[in-house]
Design a protein around this motif. Structure first.
Motif, PDB file in Angstrom:
ATOM      1  N   SER A 122       0.854  -1.173   0.000  1.00  0.00           N
ATOM      2  CA  SER A 122       0.000   0.000   0.000  1.00  0.00           C
ATOM      3  C   SER A 122       0.893   1.226   0.000  1.00  0.00           C
ATOM      4  N   TYR A 123       0.803   2.033  -1.069  1.00  0.00           N
ATOM      5  CA  TYR A 123       1.674   3.192  -1.229  1.00  0.00           C
ATOM      6  C   TYR A 123       0.839   4.461  -1.357  1.00  0.00           C
ATOM      7  N   LYS A 124       1.346   5.529  -0.751  1.00  0.00           N
ATOM      8  CA  LYS A 124       0.768   6.852  -0.957  1.00  0.00           C
ATOM      9  C   LYS A 124       1.388   7.511  -2.171  1.00  0.00           C
ATOM     10  N   ASN A 125       2.723   7.480  -2.249  1.00  0.00           N
ATOM     11  CA  ASN A 125       3.471   8.111  -3.336  1.00  0.00           C
ATOM     12  C   ASN A 125       4.417   7.094  -3.949  1.00  0.00           C
ATOM     13  N   ARG A 146      -3.067   3.322  -6.194  1.00  0.00           N
ATOM     14  CA  ARG A 146      -3.923   3.699  -5.058  1.00  0.00           C
ATOM     15  C   ARG A 146      -5.221   2.885  -5.065  1.00  0.00           C
ATOM     16  N   ASP A 174       1.267  12.938  -3.456  1.00  0.00           N
ATOM     17  CA  ASP A 174       0.172  13.703  -2.870  1.00  0.00           C
ATOM     18  C   ASP A 174      -0.956  13.834  -3.896  1.00  0.00           C
ATOM     19  N   ASP A 194      -7.334  14.340  -5.566  1.00  0.00           N
ATOM     20  CA  ASP A 194      -7.090  13.767  -4.249  1.00  0.00           C
ATOM     21  C   ASP A 194      -8.191  12.805  -3.822  1.00  0.00           C
ATOM     22  N   ASP A 222      -5.926   8.514  -1.588  1.00  0.00           N
ATOM     23  CA  ASP A 222      -4.651   8.959  -1.037  1.00  0.00           C
ATOM     24  C   ASP A 222      -3.624   7.850  -0.878  1.00  0.00           C
ATOM     25  N   VAL A 223      -4.065   6.598  -0.844  1.00  0.00           N
ATOM     26  CA  VAL A 223      -3.140   5.487  -0.621  1.00  0.00           C
ATOM     27  C   VAL A 223      -3.802   4.204  -1.118  1.00  0.00           C
ATOM     28  N   GLU A 275       8.529   3.072  -4.388  1.00  0.00           N
ATOM     29  CA  GLU A 275       7.821   3.938  -3.449  1.00  0.00           C
ATOM     30  C   GLU A 275       8.666   5.183  -3.168  1.00  0.00           C
TER      31      GLU A 275
END
Length: 229
Positions: A104-107, A130, A183, A201, A204-205, A227
């Motif tokens: 699980s990655y945000k960026n 995401r 972001d 947005d 987010d993840v 990541e």
């Protein structure tokens, strides 16, 4: 050779990071602590015809269930294997997904090489990111029948286009698709050229994976995710 070069590069990077860490804090830092986790999938250690290890199958929309298989492909980017969704179904609202397990990655930065090899309704391939579940995620995809690259957000199973560009996507040739997301900024690349950027947005993840549509027979290889912190 590609894997050897990557291993050497990581070793050199490790050395510089460790040296810096000792100088600053007197302790070692790993690459993942500095850059984030890295995943590389070449499918060459999987057996021909098998489901690729480290993934799970999912489906958005309707139609026949997915059948993802490792295929031995001559002149694939990293010999000898690639992966493809091999069960044909011409349902227009059918989106097979192949999602990496346990991440699980945000960026992140993600890229894959793909070849649209067949399909009457569609010849498409994409990167899902995401990913929350099979009805909620982003997907950057290229289509060889439509000659375009588009970015969608899928919300409760409904696709909403949030970016796109017309560009030549040839069938039966390997292409590079890449996305950089940080972001609310999403940068989209085709053949290593940035073709558009959007801000969104909604998600987010989440996890990351591969995508096709309808009866597309699309090969994927060299799926790399880095990541970013």
């Amino acid at each position: 050779m590609k894997k050897l070069f990557a291993a050497v590069a990581v070793c050199l990077l490790n050395t510089s990071i460790y040296s810096y860490a000792y100088a600053q804090q007197g302790q070692k830092l790993t690459v993942s602590e500095i850059l984030g986790e890295r995943k590389e999938f070449y499918f060459d250690d999987d057996k021909n015809g098998d489901f690729p290890r480290g993934f799970q199958s999912a489906l958005t929309g309707n139609g026949e269930p997915c059948r993802w298989q490792v295929k031995k492909i001559e002149n694939s980017p990293s010999a000898d294997n690639a992966v493809a969704q091999t069960k044909p179904d011409e349902s227009d609202n059918r989106f097979p997904l192949l999602i990496i397990e346990g991440v699980s990655y945000k960026n992140a930065v993600a890229f894959v090489k793909f070849r649209a090899q067949g399909g009457k309704v569609d010849q498409a391939g994409g990167i899902v990111f995401r990913y929350k579940d099979n009805g909620n995620y982003y997907v950057l995809r290229a289509n060889a029948l439509e000659n375009n690259v588009r970015l969608y957000k899928v919300v409760n199973g409904n696709r909403i286009q949030i970016g796109g560009k017309d560009t030549k996507v040839t069938s039966n040739e390997w292409h590079l698709l890449k996305v950089i997301y940080k972001d609310d900024k999403i940068q989209c690349y085709f053949e290593n050229t940035r073709i558009f950027e959007v801000s969104d947005d909604t998600f987010d993840v989440g996890s990351i994976g591969l995508w096709t549509k309808s009866d597309s027979y699309t090969l994927f290889d060299d799926f790399i995710i880095q990541e970013s912190k």
